[in-house]
Design a protein around this motif. Sequence first.
Motif, PDB file in Angstrom:
ATOM      1  N   THR A  60       0.848  -1.190   0.000  1.00  0.00           N
ATOM      2  CA  THR A  60       0.000   0.000   0.000  1.00  0.00           C
ATOM      3  C   THR A  60       0.884   1.241   0.000  1.00  0.00           C
ATOM      4  O   THR A  60       1.788   1.366   0.825  1.00  0.00           O
ATOM      5  N   PHE A  61       0.624   2.153  -0.919  1.00  0.00           N
ATOM      6  CA  PHE A  61       1.448   3.354  -1.039  1.00  0.00           C
ATOM      7  C   PHE A  61       0.987   4.420  -0.050  1.00  0.00           C
ATOM      8  O   PHE A  61      -0.198   4.709   0.079  1.00  0.00           O
ATOM      9  N   LEU A  62       1.952   5.006   0.658  1.00  0.00           N
ATOM     10  CA  LEU A  62       1.682   6.144   1.535  1.00  0.00           C
ATOM     11  C   LEU A  62       2.413   7.360   0.975  1.00  0.00           C
ATOM     12  O   LEU A  62       3.639   7.400   0.947  1.00  0.00           O
ATOM     13  N   HIS A  63       1.649   8.320   0.526  1.00  0.00           N
ATOM     14  CA  HIS A  63       2.241   9.533  -0.057  1.00  0.00           C
ATOM     15  C   HIS A  63       2.686  10.462   1.067  1.00  0.00           C
ATOM     16  O   HIS A  63       1.930  10.712   2.013  1.00  0.00           O
ATOM     17  N   PRO A  64       3.896  11.014   0.990  1.00  0.00           N
ATOM     18  CA  PRO A  64       4.409  11.825   2.091  1.00  0.00           C
ATOM     19  C   PRO A  64       3.759  13.192   2.252  1.00  0.00           C
ATOM     20  O   PRO A  64       3.914  13.824   3.299  1.00  0.00           O
ATOM     21  N   CYS A  65       3.028  13.657   1.242  1.00  0.00           N
ATOM     22  CA  CYS A  65       2.495  15.023   1.367  1.00  0.00           C
ATOM     23  C   CYS A  65       1.193  15.280   0.628  1.00  0.00           C
ATOM     24  O   CYS A  65       0.719  16.422   0.619  1.00  0.00           O
ATOM     25  N   ALA A  66       0.583  14.263   0.034  1.00  0.00           N
ATOM     26  CA  ALA A  66      -0.618  14.516  -0.759  1.00  0.00           C
ATOM     27  C   ALA A  66      -1.732  13.524  -0.459  1.00  0.00           C
ATOM     28  O   ALA A  66      -2.366  13.000  -1.356  1.00  0.00           O
ATOM     29  N   CYS A  67      -1.964  13.252   0.815  1.00  0.00           N
ATOM     30  CA  CYS A  67      -3.143  12.466   1.176  1.00  0.00           C
ATOM     31  C   CYS A  67      -3.732  13.045   2.449  1.00  0.00           C
ATOM     32  O   CYS A  67      -3.042  13.669   3.256  1.00  0.00           O
ATOM     33  N   ARG A  68      -5.020  12.831   2.630  1.00  0.00           N
ATOM     34  CA  ARG A  68      -5.754  13.483   3.706  1.00  0.00           C
ATOM     35  C   ARG A  68      -5.169  13.193   5.082  1.00  0.00           C
ATOM     36  O   ARG A  68      -4.981  14.112   5.903  1.00  0.00           O
ATOM     37  N   ASP A  69      -4.894  11.931   5.368  1.00  0.00           N
ATOM     38  CA  ASP A  69      -4.443  11.558   6.706  1.00  0.00           C
ATOM     39  C   ASP A  69      -3.067  12.133   7.028  1.00  0.00           C
ATOM     40  O   ASP A  69      -2.762  12.426   8.190  1.00  0.00           O
ATOM     41  N   VAL A  70      -2.233  12.294   6.005  1.00  0.00           N
ATOM     42  CA  VAL A  70      -0.928  12.932   6.201  1.00  0.00           C
ATOM     43  C   VAL A  70      -1.106  14.410   6.530  1.00  0.00           C
ATOM     44  O   VAL A  70      -0.502  14.936   7.463  1.00  0.00           O
TER      45      VAL A  70
END
Length: 299
Positions: free
Chosen positions: A109-119
Amino acid sequence: MTDRNIFLKPENLQPRGSFKIRCAMNAVSRLTEEQLSNGVYTASTGNFALGVTEAARTRGADVHVYVTETAARSKIGALRALGASVIQISYERWWAILCGETPTGEQGTFLHPCACRDVVVGDATIGQEILEDLPDVEVILVPFGGGGLITGISLACMNWGARAQIYACEMEAAAPFYSSLAAGAIVEIPVDSTPMVAGIGVSTVLAENWPYLNALVDGVVVSTLEDTADAIRSLAKSNHIVVEGAGAVALAAARHPHFAGKRISVVLTGGGIDMPILASVLNDDRSAYLVPSRIRDYE
């Protein structure tokens, strides 16, 4: 400085050395067991990856980290010590992952460092804490890389009705947000490779973040590499704090004449600087951290 009041927000003192532990912990905590079953992966210059690895190992998930070839060796060593699988790739391939390309063979699962709501929600907690401790703050200066941090802080200020102005802070070797604001649209710029911008040196603004940044951020301050190095030295000497270039750029910006007479909050985002680079900065050995830059007018 005698003509302004500067308050430091030392996120470099967080676990794993940067503010990224906030957004990584929040993002990983929102994943389901099914999402974690094949592990997680991210593209990072190091700080977000450290936070993700710390958070994911508490849930027993494997982590793959894609980093640029110029990532700090200290961060790569720390990632491997925590059990992450680290893959060094070119800047072009790294940026493609941030823009949505899935690496060959990657199943996690990809976790974007700066462009997703939870981040962004995790990043917003910094803005909340600034307003709790300094409700009369007039200016908040935030280092700019991908834009997630300043978006979160801006949304926090909006939510709590703060009147503070929010400025992005870039370095002359990599100033995509300044260039995009000047053009009125996203533009891509060349990036001068230097260890000083390893944490924020990107060539363009992410399309996902541009609408928020364009609407919420009051302006951009671009500092020279020399001024950023001087900020690192000042923090070490006067505050006994070790900060990387990406973390010190906000203090460099705080010295701009535009902010005279203001109450300023400076976000120190991270402290992951390689010791040889830190030694060179402290000794003012410019050959180790400066590069021949193209001349740009940021005034």
